[in-house]
Scaffold this motif. Structure first.
Motif, mmCIF file in Angstrom:
data_model
loop_
_atom_site.group_PDB
_atom_site.id
_atom_site.type_symbol
_atom_site.label_atom_id
_atom_site.label_comp_id
_atom_site.label_asym_id
_atom_site.label_seq_id
_atom_site.Cartn_x
_atom_site.Cartn_y
_atom_site.Cartn_z
ATOM 1 N N UNK A 292 -3.248 4.338 -1.756
ATOM 2 C CA UNK A 292 -2.853 3.650 -1.277
ATOM 3 C C UNK A 292 -3.452 2.055 -2.004
ATOM 4 N N UNK A 293 -4.396 2.517 -2.020
ATOM 5 C CA UNK A 293 -5.224 1.693 -2.967
ATOM 6 C C UNK A 293 -5.459 1.715 -4.733
ATOM 7 N N UNK A 294 -5.663 0.575 -5.577
ATOM 8 C CA UNK A 294 -5.604 0.379 -6.409
ATOM 9 C C UNK A 294 -7.004 0.857 -7.406
ATOM 10 N N UNK A 295 -7.369 2.020 -8.654
ATOM 11 C CA UNK A 295 -7.910 2.369 -9.086
ATOM 12 C C UNK A 295 -7.857 2.055 -10.738
ATOM 13 N N UNK A 296 -8.500 2.343 -11.410
ATOM 14 C CA UNK A 296 -8.461 2.300 -12.872
ATOM 15 C C UNK A 296 -7.922 3.038 -13.118
ATOM 16 N N UNK A 297 -7.795 4.656 -12.568
ATOM 17 C CA UNK A 297 -6.506 5.281 -13.324
ATOM 18 C C UNK A 297 -5.318 4.932 -12.957
ATOM 19 N N UNK A 298 -5.065 4.194 -12.336
ATOM 20 C CA UNK A 298 -3.588 3.688 -11.191
ATOM 21 C C UNK A 298 -3.240 2.671 -12.273
ATOM 22 N N UNK A 299 -3.760 1.959 -12.654
ATOM 23 C CA UNK A 299 -3.672 0.719 -13.082
ATOM 24 C C UNK A 299 -3.335 0.789 -14.497
ATOM 25 N N UNK A 300 -4.223 1.940 -14.996
ATOM 26 C CA UNK A 300 -3.817 2.065 -16.366
ATOM 27 C C UNK A 300 -2.479 2.990 -16.792
ATOM 28 N N UNK A 301 -2.061 3.565 -15.620
ATOM 29 C CA UNK A 301 -0.757 4.438 -16.084
ATOM 30 C C UNK A 301 -0.142 3.795 -15.528
ATOM 31 N N UNK A 302 -0.374 2.288 -14.967
ATOM 32 C CA UNK A 302 1.076 1.209 -14.739
ATOM 33 C C UNK A 302 1.222 0.245 -16.357
ATOM 34 N N UNK A 303 0.223 0.493 -16.743
ATOM 35 C CA UNK A 303 0.407 -0.268 -18.608
ATOM 36 C C UNK A 303 0.915 0.983 -19.075
ATOM 37 N N UNK B 263 2.871 5.693 -3.080
ATOM 38 C CA UNK B 263 4.125 6.468 -3.525
ATOM 39 C C UNK B 263 3.996 6.413 -4.935
ATOM 40 N N UNK B 264 3.623 6.103 -5.741
ATOM 41 C CA UNK B 264 3.939 5.771 -7.002
ATOM 42 C C UNK B 264 2.291 6.753 -7.483
ATOM 43 N N UNK B 265 0.922 6.781 -6.749
ATOM 44 C CA UNK B 265 -0.257 7.500 -7.271
ATOM 45 C C UNK B 265 0.568 8.868 -7.138
ATOM 46 N N UNK B 266 1.691 8.907 -5.943
ATOM 47 C CA UNK B 266 1.795 10.777 -5.183
ATOM 48 C C UNK B 266 2.863 10.992 -6.485
ATOM 49 N N UNK B 267 4.027 10.434 -7.155
ATOM 50 C CA UNK B 267 4.845 10.988 -8.258
ATOM 51 C C UNK B 267 3.882 11.220 -9.247
ATOM 52 N N UNK B 268 2.397 10.842 -9.745
ATOM 53 C CA UNK B 268 2.218 10.672 -11.087
ATOM 54 C C UNK B 268 0.940 11.698 -10.887
ATOM 55 N N UNK C 270 1.152 -0.877 -0.187
ATOM 56 C CA UNK C 270 0.192 -0.193 0.023
ATOM 57 C C UNK C 270 0.412 1.133 -0.308
ATOM 58 N N UNK C 271 2.310 1.310 1.002
ATOM 59 C CA UNK C 271 3.152 2.343 1.474
ATOM 60 C C UNK C 271 3.537 2.571 -0.582
ATOM 61 N N UNK C 272 3.920 1.825 -0.988
ATOM 62 C CA UNK C 272 4.773 1.616 -2.683
ATOM 63 C C UNK C 272 3.235 2.283 -3.566
#
Length: 500
Positions: free
Chosen positions: A484-495, A473-478, A468-470
Motif C-alpha cells: 500500500x506504499x509506493x516504492x521504486x518498483x511500483x512507480x517504475x511499473x506505473x511509468x 490492489x495495483x501491487x497485488x495485480x502485478x 493505500x487500498x488502491x
C-alpha cells in the motif's frame, strides 16, 4: 477373758468405723510454665485406695492454683476432726530457704512476693497433720532439678518444722507413688519398712521402727500388693547383677539412674549410661509406639499426607516422613474432629481421615468442574465482545483478562500478524519517503490508479486509506509487494504501464 477381748475388739472396731479420716492427695505432672514432672499425677490413682479404708480424699490430678486452694481448704476443715491424716503432694516445689510451697499447675515462675498466691504452704499441711491422734504421714514427691528462679526462690523443698508424731517421707514421684500404692494404702502395710527398702527415699520427723496406718493382716494381703516393683528395690538388694536385670526389665530412665547411683563403676555401667542417654533423647511414647506398630509403609504415610492436604492441613510436603509439619497437621485434624489431639494416628483414625478425604476430593472435583464451566462461559462471552470485532486494543484486552483462555492462541496469532504488518508498513513508508514525491507526482499516481479502475478516492495528492487500498490492489495485480506504499518498483511499473 475371751468375752473381755471380744468386747474390746468391738469397741475398737466401732471407734474406728466412727473415726473421720482425712487425706489430701495431689499429683501434678503437666505444668503450664514450670517444668513437667513425670509420673507425679499417678499418685492420685494410687491414693484412691484410701477411700476404701475410711478416708475422705480431697485433691486430684493437675490442679490449677484455684482448685488447689479450694481442695486444701476443704481438707483443712475435715482434718480438724480426723484421727488419721495423710497429705501426699507430688510435683513442683519452691523454697526461699526457710519455707516451702507446692505449686499449682498454672503457676508462673515463682516470685518471692507472690509465691503464696501460686501454691500451698507445706508448713500449713504439717500443722494440719499435727492434729491427728492415730497417725499422720506427709509424702512429698519431688524432682531432682536444681533451678534458681532469680527471685530469691529456687526449686525444691527447704527445711521443715515437723510437729511431733508426724512422719515425713520424701523421694522421687515414682518412689512416693510406690509407697502409697504398696504400703500406706494397704491394710497391714508398713510405711517405714517399705520406705527403707526403697531407693532414694528419705525419712524424717516421727520415724518409729514400723508404722502401719491401716490396720490389717499383711500376710493375708496378696503378695503383689505389698511387694515393691523390682525397679524400686533392686538397687538395695546388694546384688549388682540383680540390679542390672531389674533395670533392664523396667527399661526406664529412673531404673537406669538408680542402677548407676548404686553401681557407678559397675560391670554394666557403660551400658546403663548408653541406654539412659538414648531414653533421654527419645523417651518412650506409647502413642508413637502404637502408631509404629501399625507398620505403615512410606506409600501409606504419603497417602495420609495427601489426605491431610485435601482436608486443608498443610503437612509441608508429601514425602512419607512424619515430621513436625505432618504432626502439626494431624493435631489440627484431630482437634477439628473432636479427637484427643496428640499428633499420632490410630488405625480407626486413618480410616476416618481417608473416608473424609475421599468425600472432600469428590466435592472439590465437582466444585472445580463447575468453576471451569463458569470460567469457560465468561471466556466465550468476552471473546464475542473483543475477538469477534477484532482490533489490536480488543485483542489485547481479551488476553489481559484470559491469558490462557479458549481463544488466546487465536488472539496472539492475530496480534502477531498485526505487528508484522505494522513493521512491514513502517519499512514501506520509509522507502516511500525516500522517493521524495511531491503533491503533483502523487496526483499523477492517483489519476493513473483511477484510470485503471482501482478507486483511489479523491485525486488530491493526499494518500489516504482509499489511496493505500488502491495501491495494494495495483501491487497485488502485478506481483509486487502489496504494502500500500509506493516504492521504486511500483512507480517504475506505473511509468511502463503509461506508455502501453
Amino acid at each position: 477373758m475371751r468375752q473381755f477381748l471380744l468386747a474390746t475388739t468391738l469397741i475398737c472396731t466401732a471407734a474406728m468405723a466412727a473415726a473421720q479420716d482425712a487425706a489430701l492427695v495431689v499429683g501434678i505432672s503437666d505444668y503450664d510454665d514450670l517444668s513437667d514432672v513425670s509420673r507425679a499425677d499417678r499418685l492420685v490413682a494410687a491414693g484412691a485406695a484410701l477411700r476404701e479404708h475410711g478416708f475422705s480424699i480431697k485433691g486430684g490430678r493437675n490442679l490449677d492454683v484455684d482448685d488447689l486452694f479450694s481442695q486444701a481448704r476443704v481438707f483443712s476443715d475435715e482434718a480438724e476432726d480426723a484421727d488419721r491424716i495423710v497429705v501426699a503432694l507430688s510435683g513442683q516445689f519452691a523454697t526461699d530457704g526457710a519455707l516451702t510451697w507446692f505449686m499449682g499447675q498454672d503457676a508462673p515462675a515463682p516470685q518471692d512476693f507472690t509465691v503464696g498466691q501460686q501454691g500451698i504452704l507445706v508448713q500449713t499441711a504439717l500443722n494440719a497433720l499435727a492434729q491427728a491422734s492415730q497417725g499422720a504421714v506427709l509424702l512429698l514427691g519431688e524432682t531432682e532439678a536444681d533451678t534458681d528462679y532469680d527471685t530469691g526462690l529456687s526449686a525444691g523443698i527447704g527445711p521443715m518444722e515437723i510437729p511431733n508424731g508426724v512422719t515425713v517421707v520424701r523421694g522421687s514421684p515414682e518412689a512416693i507413688e510406690g509407697l502409697m500404692r504398696y504400703a500406706l494404702a494397704v491394710p497391714g502395710g508398713d510405711v517405714i519398712a517399705t520406705a527403707r527398702r526403697t531407693r532414694g527415699v528419705d525419712l524424717s520427723g516421727f520415724v518409729p521402727d514400723s508404722l502401719t496406718l491401716i490396720p490389717g493382716d499383711a500376710a493375708a494381703v496378696p503378695t503383689e500388693r505389698v511387694t515393691l516393683p523390682p525397679e524400686l528395690t533392686a538397687a538395695a538388694s546388694g546384688s549388682e547383677e540383680t540390679a542390672w536385670t531389674a533395670a533392664r526389665a523396667a527399661d526406664t530412665q529412673n531404673s537406669y539412674a538408680r542402677y548407676l547411683d548404686a553401681y557407678p563403676q559397675g560391670a554394666n555401667a557403660a551400658n546403663a549410661v548408653s541406654r539412659l542417654a538414648e531414653l533421654r533423647r527419645n523417651p518412650p511414647n506409647p502413642l508413637r509406639d502404637a502408631e509404629n506398630a501399625l507398620g505403615l509403609s512410606s506409600e501409606a504415610r504419603q497417602a495420609i499426607q495427601r489426605d491431610l492436604q485435601i482436608m486443608g492441613f498443610d503437612t509441608r510436603g508429601i514425602d512419607g516422613i512424619f515430621g513436625p509439619g505432618t504432626r502439626g497437621a494431624i493435631t489440627g485434624w484431630q482437634e477439628q474432629n473432636g479427637i484427643t489431639a496428640n499428633g499420632f494416628l490410630t488405625r480407626d483414625q486413618i480410616a476416618t481421615l481417608s473416608a473424609q478425604a475421599t468425600t472432600r476430593a469428590t466435592q472439590r472435583e465437582a466444585e472445580a468442574a463447575a468453576a471451569r464451566a463458569e470460567l469457560e462461559r465468561r471466556d466465550r462471552a468476552y471473546w464475542q465482545e473483543t475477538g469477534v470485532p477484532g482490533g489490536e486494543s480488543n485483542l489485547r484486552a481479551y488476553l489481559e483478562r484470559f491469558p490462557d483462555g479458549l481463544f488466546a492462541a487465536e488472539a496472539n496469532e492475530r496480534l502477531g500478524r498485526a505487528r508484522a504488518t505494522a513493521e512491514t508498513n513502517a519499512a514501506a513508508a520509509a522507502r516511500e519517503a525516500q522517493l521524495s514525491l511531491d503533491a503533483i507526482s502523487l496526483q499523477l499516481v492517483e489519476a493513473r490508479l483511477s484510470q485503471l479502475g482501482l478507486d483511489p478516492g479523491r485525486v488530491d495528492g493526499q494518500l489516504d486509506d482509499d489511496s493505500r487500498r488502491a495501491i495494494r490492489r495495483y501491487q497485488r495485480d502485478r506481483d509486487l509487494g502489496a504494502t500500500g506504499y509506493l516504492d521504486q518498483a511500483t512507480v517504475s511499473q506505473m511509468l511502463v504501464d503509461a506508455f502501453r
